[in-house]
Structures are given as structure tokens and as C-alpha cells.
Write a protein that holds these residues in place. Structure first.
Motif, PDB file in Angstrom:
ATOM      1  N   GLY A 141      71.186  83.039  45.224  1.00 21.18           N
ATOM      2  CA  GLY A 141      70.126  83.823  45.470  1.00 21.18           C
ATOM      3  C   GLY A 141      69.390  84.556  44.437  1.00 21.18           C
ATOM      4  N   SER A 142      70.222  85.078  43.557  1.00 20.33           N
ATOM      5  CA  SER A 142      69.711  85.824  42.351  1.00 20.33           C
ATOM      6  C   SER A 142      69.198  84.947  41.272  1.00 20.33           C
ATOM      7  CB  SER A 142      70.767  86.853  41.635  1.00 20.33           C
ATOM      8  OG  SER A 142      71.753  86.258  41.279  1.00 20.33           O
ATOM      9  N   ILE A 143      69.750  83.694  40.875  1.00 19.23           N
ATOM     10  CA  ILE A 143      69.217  82.765  39.810  1.00 19.23           C
ATOM     11  C   ILE A 143      68.012  82.181  40.434  1.00 19.23           C
ATOM     12  CG2 ILE A 143      69.820  80.798  38.715  1.00 19.23           C
ATOM     13  CD1 ILE A 143      71.240  83.061  37.763  1.00 19.23           C
ATOM     14  N   LEU A 144      68.055  82.207  41.727  1.00 21.15           N
ATOM     15  CA  LEU A 144      66.908  81.516  42.436  1.00 21.15           C
ATOM     16  C   LEU A 144      65.617  82.227  42.109  1.00 21.15           C
ATOM     17  CD1 LEU A 144      65.202  79.382  43.970  1.00 21.15           C
ATOM     18  CD2 LEU A 144      65.847  80.393  46.194  1.00 21.15           C
ATOM     19  N   LEU A 145      65.897  83.735  42.010  1.00 26.58           N
ATOM     20  CA  LEU A 145      64.694  84.650  42.109  1.00 26.58           C
ATOM     21  C   LEU A 145      64.237  84.774  40.615  1.00 26.58           C
ATOM     22  CD1 LEU A 145      65.863  87.467  44.270  1.00 26.58           C
ATOM     23  CD2 LEU A 145      63.932  86.189  44.687  1.00 26.58           C
ATOM     24  N   VAL A 146      65.193  84.393  39.645  1.00 25.48           N
ATOM     25  CA  VAL A 146      64.814  84.499  38.203  1.00 25.48           C
ATOM     26  C   VAL A 146      64.096  83.380  37.847  1.00 25.48           C
ATOM     27  CG1 VAL A 146      65.847  84.211  35.824  1.00 25.48           C
ATOM     28  CG2 VAL A 146      67.016  85.761  37.559  1.00 25.48           C
ATOM     29  N   VAL A 147      64.621  82.107  38.338  1.00 29.03           N
ATOM     30  CA  VAL A 147      63.669  80.919  37.912  1.00 29.03           C
ATOM     31  C   VAL A 147      62.470  80.860  38.672  1.00 29.03           C
ATOM     32  CG1 VAL A 147      65.588  79.677  36.876  1.00 29.03           C
ATOM     33  CG2 VAL A 147      65.106  79.437  39.246  1.00 29.03           C
ATOM     34  N   THR A 148      62.302  81.435  39.674  1.00 30.42           N
ATOM     35  CA  THR A 148      61.170  81.647  40.615  1.00 30.42           C
ATOM     36  C   THR A 148      60.204  82.403  39.841  1.00 30.42           C
ATOM     37  OG1 THR A 148      62.149  80.971  42.648  1.00 30.42           O
ATOM     38  CG2 THR A 148      60.021  81.819  42.852  1.00 30.42           C
ATOM     39  N   LEU A 149      60.580  83.681  39.469  1.00 28.57           N
ATOM     40  CA  LEU A 149      59.628  84.526  39.070  1.00 28.57           C
ATOM     41  C   LEU A 149      59.015  84.570  37.694  1.00 28.57           C
ATOM     42  CD1 LEU A 149      61.226  87.890  40.774  1.00 28.57           C
ATOM     43  CD2 LEU A 149      59.018  86.949  40.903  1.00 28.57           C
ATOM     44  N   LEU A 150      59.945  83.823  36.891  1.00 30.40           N
ATOM     45  CA  LEU A 150      59.631  83.545  35.334  1.00 30.40           C
ATOM     46  C   LEU A 150      59.840  82.207  34.908  1.00 30.40           C
ATOM     47  CD1 LEU A 150      61.407  86.857  34.129  1.00 30.40           C
ATOM     48  CD2 LEU A 150      59.173  86.620  34.359  1.00 30.40           C
ATOM     49  N   PRO A 151      59.001  81.875  33.999  1.00 29.18           N
ATOM     50  CA  PRO A 151      59.366  80.487  33.170  1.00 29.18           C
ATOM     51  C   PRO A 151      60.667  80.390  32.667  1.00 29.18           C
ATOM     52  CG  PRO A 151      57.324  81.485  32.451  1.00 29.18           C
ATOM     53  CD  PRO A 151      58.079  82.638  33.096  1.00 29.18           C
ATOM     54  N   TRP A 152      61.650  79.110  32.820  1.00 31.84           N
ATOM     55  CA  TRP A 152      62.742  79.328  32.553  1.00 31.84           C
ATOM     56  C   TRP A 152      63.055  79.008  31.153  1.00 31.84           C
ATOM     57  CZ3 TRP A 152      64.191  75.167  29.426  1.00 31.84           C
ATOM     58  CH2 TRP A 152      63.199  74.202  29.307  1.00 31.84           C
ATOM     59  N   ASN A 153      62.007  78.766  30.312  1.00 31.99           N
ATOM     60  CA  ASN A 153      61.756  78.483  28.842  1.00 31.99           C
ATOM     61  C   ASN A 153      61.706  79.677  28.073  1.00 31.99           C
ATOM     62  OD1 ASN A 153      59.448  78.222  29.617  1.00 31.99           O
ATOM     63  ND2 ASN A 153      59.126  76.197  28.572  1.00 31.99           N
ATOM     64  N   SER A 154      61.522  80.799  28.918  1.00 35.19           N
ATOM     65  CA  SER A 154      60.920  82.121  28.029  1.00 35.19           C
ATOM     66  C   SER A 154      62.029  82.781  27.272  1.00 35.19           C
ATOM     67  CB  SER A 154      60.226  83.168  29.085  1.00 35.19           C
ATOM     68  OG  SER A 154      61.427  83.707  29.847  1.00 35.19           O
ATOM     69  N   ALA A 155      61.608  83.217  26.039  1.00 32.22           N
ATOM     70  CA  ALA A 155      62.680  83.895  25.185  1.00 32.22           C
ATOM     71  C   ALA A 155      63.425  85.137  26.201  1.00 32.22           C
ATOM     72  CB  ALA A 155      62.213  84.406  23.896  1.00 32.22           C
ATOM     73  N   ALA A 187      67.589  85.642  26.721  1.00 36.61           N
ATOM     74  CA  ALA A 187      68.263  86.756  26.157  1.00 36.61           C
ATOM     75  C   ALA A 187      69.142  87.683  27.426  1.00 36.61           C
ATOM     76  CB  ALA A 187      67.385  87.961  25.557  1.00 36.61           C
ATOM     77  N   SER A 188      68.453  87.988  28.518  1.00 34.68           N
ATOM     78  CA  SER A 188      68.839  88.753  29.367  1.00 34.68           C
ATOM     79  C   SER A 188      68.080  88.446  30.718  1.00 34.68           C
ATOM     80  CB  SER A 188      68.762  90.228  28.982  1.00 34.68           C
ATOM     81  OG  SER A 188      69.499  91.036  30.023  1.00 34.68           O
ATOM     82  N   PRO A 189      68.220  87.511  31.725  1.00 37.84           N
ATOM     83  CA  PRO A 189      67.340  87.073  32.645  1.00 37.84           C
ATOM     84  C   PRO A 189      67.105  88.346  33.720  1.00 37.84           C
ATOM     85  CG  PRO A 189      69.603  86.110  33.065  1.00 37.84           C
ATOM     86  CD  PRO A 189      69.478  86.828  31.465  1.00 37.84           C
ATOM     87  N   TYR A 190      68.197  89.092  33.876  1.00 41.25           N
ATOM     88  CA  TYR A 190      67.937  90.031  34.979  1.00 41.25           C
ATOM     89  C   TYR A 190      66.806  91.225  34.478  1.00 41.25           C
ATOM     90  CZ  TYR A 190      71.219  87.569  37.905  1.00 41.25           C
ATOM     91  OH  TYR A 190      71.836  86.680  38.411  1.00 41.25           O
TER      92      TYR A 190
END
Length: 480
Positions: free
Chosen positions: A271-285, A289-292
Motif C-alpha cells: 500500500g505505501s510503496i504503491l502511493l510513493v510510485v503513484t505520487l512521484l516519478p520513480w527516478n527522482s533523486a 534518498a528517502s521516498p517517504y
């Protein structure tokens, strides 16, 4: 008797296998000091580590949105292994958990080897987590050096574990509670932001999931490479089956923990990883560095970095606390079975295995020392040589369950309340999955190094097992 039965009897008759290792403090047994609320929170919080909050960024960067498949595959494996372990632990709660079951089902060599490897894994983790916690605390109070903070943190949690098992349970209850509240808050905030319901946000749809090179920007192979990182993030799920031996109602606790592992992994990780890659580009610095922190900054949460530091520190302290507990209980069980010094199996009037705790912590302190003096040599060897132990542990659990099912049905059918699904087919499927990950590790540069050094560590412990077994048989022969 069949040949297998004869072999099993030969392997397990030289030393009795103690059932019911829990009693009153001072009678040579551990004390049932963990309440059901402790076990529930240990089970829930056990899968939420610092690796989720920080380490997941590297996995996302190397795999892309396809990291969701990596988490799914690793999650399926963990669910199957936990179900097998739950079947055995509900029938026969033991402080040594899978090591004690392997001892009985596969032979003394298996219980000895996997027990000491597991102990080694956790005492190395003590050093890793103590250093990670010290770095965070040093940024807050730079007047105290990092090594000083590591010493303070290790000292406080050692004292907690030495006092009573209830102290461990209480600390872990609150540590885990903070982690659960944090990840739940992140899920709510992230979901609202994904649908554009947070101020200053808009519905993002699937553009970040399918854009930036697609869902699998580095190909299908990257999913398996990502799985190598993910697998080790789940190590610790099994702690609840060790802790159940010191609870008021171990059968109920184990059953509840193994039944809830599916939704825990599904919600907290996927659930949380899905939100990370949905809200932000996966290849951003920022994600690497710290997805959350990146997500919280994106939705405008003030002081996101500082908030995440507090949460990561809590996760680190939780892991340290559980690492001390887990390593000491495995050492206690090995001592009970004659596979470690007898002093490891002694307990205080409070039912605490003091010698086992102090021995584990001493090794942890030595590892911390090497982390500061020889980070690229001695400590790197310790870290890499424990890297694949999770896979070894899971493989032994699978092999043990294949035999323990028959033992449980024959000797304690009334306690067979948790059953592995589709036995033995899903057990063999899990073995196949683990075998695949092991083989794939040899194709990955970092994975290959970890596998080689972990095999060296396993060979050393296996050799020690052979020496101890030979001496034990000689002693039995001399007595007869």
C-alpha cells in the motif's frame, strides 16, 4: 518403521526435546510475561522496519514501479513461510522456534546450524541498528559522539531486556505502536493526495506508474533484482513465534499473528510503496534518498524530514530491542538443547536468560567497535556473511515443516489448530521460490558476494556442529 523414521529417531534420541519451556522465574524456565496486546503489536510492528522507510528508495530507483511486483513475490514467500512456522509454533511453542523444530524433524545438525546462524544474523543487526540510531541522535545532539550514542542506546535497551520479558514487551508495544500510527497516517495522507483531496494537490492518475520508461523501465529481470533487497526487509516477521513461548496464550497468539500476516504485508508494504510510485516519478533523486520524506514534502507536510527522523529512530530502536530479545532467546534454546554453553540456559528469578542476553550484547558491542574501526574490512565481512541467512532460515523452516506435519499429527493431533494450506504442494512451491532467489543472487554482483560469504559462515557453523556432535556421541558411548 520406515527408513526415514529410523533416521529421524537416530537423529533425535540422544537428547530430550523439552516441551513447554515456560514456567515461573527461577525454575530454569522462561517466564510467561508477555500479554496478548504485546504479542499483537510485536506481530504488527515486526514487518515495519527502518528498511521500509529508508531502504525502499534504492529498490524503487533500481526497479521502477515494478518494485511492486518484487514486494508481491517476496510477500507471498513470507506469507507461506509464516504459515508453516505458525503450524509448528501453535502446536509446540518453543523459545527456539524453528531451530528447535529443525532439531527434532531434521536432526541435531540442522537445529544447531540454523540456530547459531540466526543468532549471528541478529547480533550483527544490533551493530547496524545501533550505528544508524547513533547517527540520527548525533545530528540532534552533536556534543555526544556517535560511538557514545551507540553505547547509550545499547546500554539502555540491554538494561530493559535484563529486567524482565514484560519490559521488552512494553517497550516494543510502544515502539511498534508509533510505527503503525506513522505508516497509517502516511497511507491516509498519501491516498488523499493521490485523489487530489489534499490542499495544493491534484489527482495524479497512473502517469507516474506508466510514464518515465513504463512500469518496468529496466525489464523483467529488475523485478528479481529488486526482490533480493525486498526479501531481507521482511526478516523479523518470525519473531512473534519465538515470543509466543513467553506469552499467556501462545496458541492463540501464533494463530492470530500468522493469519494477519497477509494484510500486514499488503497494507503496510504494498500500500505505501504503491502511493510513493503513484505520487512521484520513480527516478527522482528525492525518492531514491528517502521516498517517504519525498512524498510528505510533495504534499506540503511541514518539517517532513525531522518527522521521518523520529519515525526512523523509533524503527531502529524497535529493531535493536527485538534483536536483543531474539538473539538471547535463540541462545537460551541452544543452551537448553546442549548446543551452547549450559550457562546460556540459566534464568534469573524474573525468568530472564541473563547470560544469554549479555553474551549476545557483548558480540553486538564488538561488532559496533569494528563498524567504527574497520568498516570496510572486518565489519563488511560480518555484514555480508549474514546477508543470505534469511534465505537459509526460510529454507530450513520449509524442510522442517514437511516432516513436522507428520510428527504433530502422530503425537499431538489435538494441538494441530493451524494448518499449512495445500500441504505439501505450497511447501514445495515455497522451497522452489527460495531456490530461485538463491540462484539469482549468484547473477547479481552484491548478491553473489553475500551468498558466498554467507555460505562460508554456514560451512563454519556446520563444521562446528559436526565437532560438537562427535564429542556428544563419544560422551554417550563412554557413559554406556
Amino acid at each position: 518403521m520406515s527408513a526415514d523414521t529410523n533416521k529421524q529417531a537416530a537423529d533425535t534420541t540422544d537428547v530430550p526435546h523439552p516441551l513447554g519451556p515456560v514456567g515461573h522465574g527461577g525454575d530454569g524456565h522462561l517466564k510467561a510475561g508477555l500479554k496478548n496486546r504485546h504479542l499483537s503489536m510485536i506481530a504488527i510492528g515486526g514487518v515495519i522496519g527502518a528498511g521500509l522507510f529508508v531502504g525502499s528508495g534504492a529498490g524503487i530507483a533500481s526497479t521502477g514501479p515494478g518494485i511492486l511486483l518484487s514486494y508481491t513475490l517476496a510477500g507471498v514467500l513470507v506469507v507461506l513461510v509464516m504459515r508453516m512456522l505458525g503450524e509448528m509454533a501453535a502446536a509446540d511453542p518453543q523459545s527456539g522456534s524453528f531451530s528447535a523444530y529443525a532439531d527434532r524433524a531434521l536432526g541435531r545438525w540442522a537445529g544447531f546450524t540454523i540456530g547459531w546462524l540466526y543468532w549471528f544474523f541478529w547480533v550483527v543487526v544490533l551493530a547496524v541498528e545501533a550505528t544508524a540510531g547513533a547517527k540520527i541522535l548525533n545530528t540532534w545532539v552533536p556534543g555526544v559522539p556517535q560511538w557514545g550514542w551507540a553505547l547509550i542506546v545499547m546500554g539502555v535497551l540491554t538494561a530493559t531486556n535484563l529486567f524482565s520479558v514484560a519490559s521488552y514487551g512494553e517497550f516494543e508495544f510502544w515502539f511498534a505502536g508509533i510505527k503503525v500510527v506513522a505508516i497509517a497516517a502516511f497511507l491516509v495522507i498519501g491516498t488523499l493526495a493521490a485523489f487530489g483531496l489534499m490542499p495544493g494537490t491534484h489527482a495524479v492518475g497512473t502517469s507516474n506508474l506508466t510514464g518515465q520508461g513504463g512500469f518496468l523501465p529496466h525489464g523483467v529481470g529488475a523485478v528479481f533484482t529488486g526482490m533480493l533487497t525486498v526479501v531481507f526487509a521482511f526478516m523479523g516477521s518470525e519473531i512473534v513465534t519465538l515470543a509466543a513461548g513467553e506469552s499467556e496464550d501462545p496458541e492463540k497468539a501464533v494463530s492470530k499473528a500468522t493469519n494477519s500476516v497477509i494484510w500486514r504485508i499488503g497494507i503496510f508494504y504494498l500500500g505505501s510503496i504503491l502511493l510513493v510510485v503513484t505520487l512521484l516519478p520513480w527516478n527522482s533523486a528525492e525518492v531514491k534518498a528517502s521516498p517517504y520524506v519525498a512524498v510528505l514534502d510533495h504534499v506540503g507536510i511541514p518539517h517532513a524530514g525531522q518527522v521521518m527522523d523520529v519515525i526512523v529512530l523509533t524503527a531502529v530502536l524497535s529493531c535493536l530491542n527485538s534483536g536483543m530479545y531474539t538473539a538471547s532467546r535463540m541462545a537460551f534454546s541452544l543452551g537448553q538443547r546442549g548446543d551452547a554453553p549450559k550457562a546460556f540456559a540459566t534464568v534469573t528469578s524474573r525468568g530472564v536468560p541473563r547470560v544469554a542476553i549479555l553474551s549476545s550484547v557483548v558480540f553486538g558491542f564488538v561488532a559496533v567497535f569494528f563498524n567504527y574501526t574497520s568498516p570496510k574490512t572486518v565489519f563488511a565481512f560480518l555484514l555480508n556473511s549474514s546477508g543470505a541467512i534469511a534465505l537459509f532460515v526460510w529454507l530450513v523452516i520449509c524442510a522442517t515443516q514437511l516432516r513436522m506435519r507428520k510428527i504433530i499429527e502422530r503425537e499431538m493431533p489435538e494441538r494441530h489448530t493451524v494448518r499449512m494450506w495445500l500441504y505439501p504442494y505450497l511447501t514445495w512451491f515455497a522451497i522452489g521460490m527460495i531456490g530461485f532467489v538463491v540462484v539469482y543472487m549468484f547473477t547479481d554482483h552484491d548478491g553473489r558476494q553475500q551468498m558466498y560469504l554467507s555460505l562460508v559462515a554456514a560451512a563454519i557453523v556446520l563444521g562446528a556442529s559436526a565437532v560438537v556432535g562427535r564429542r556428544r556421541r563419544a560422551a554417550v558411548a563412554a557413559e554406556s
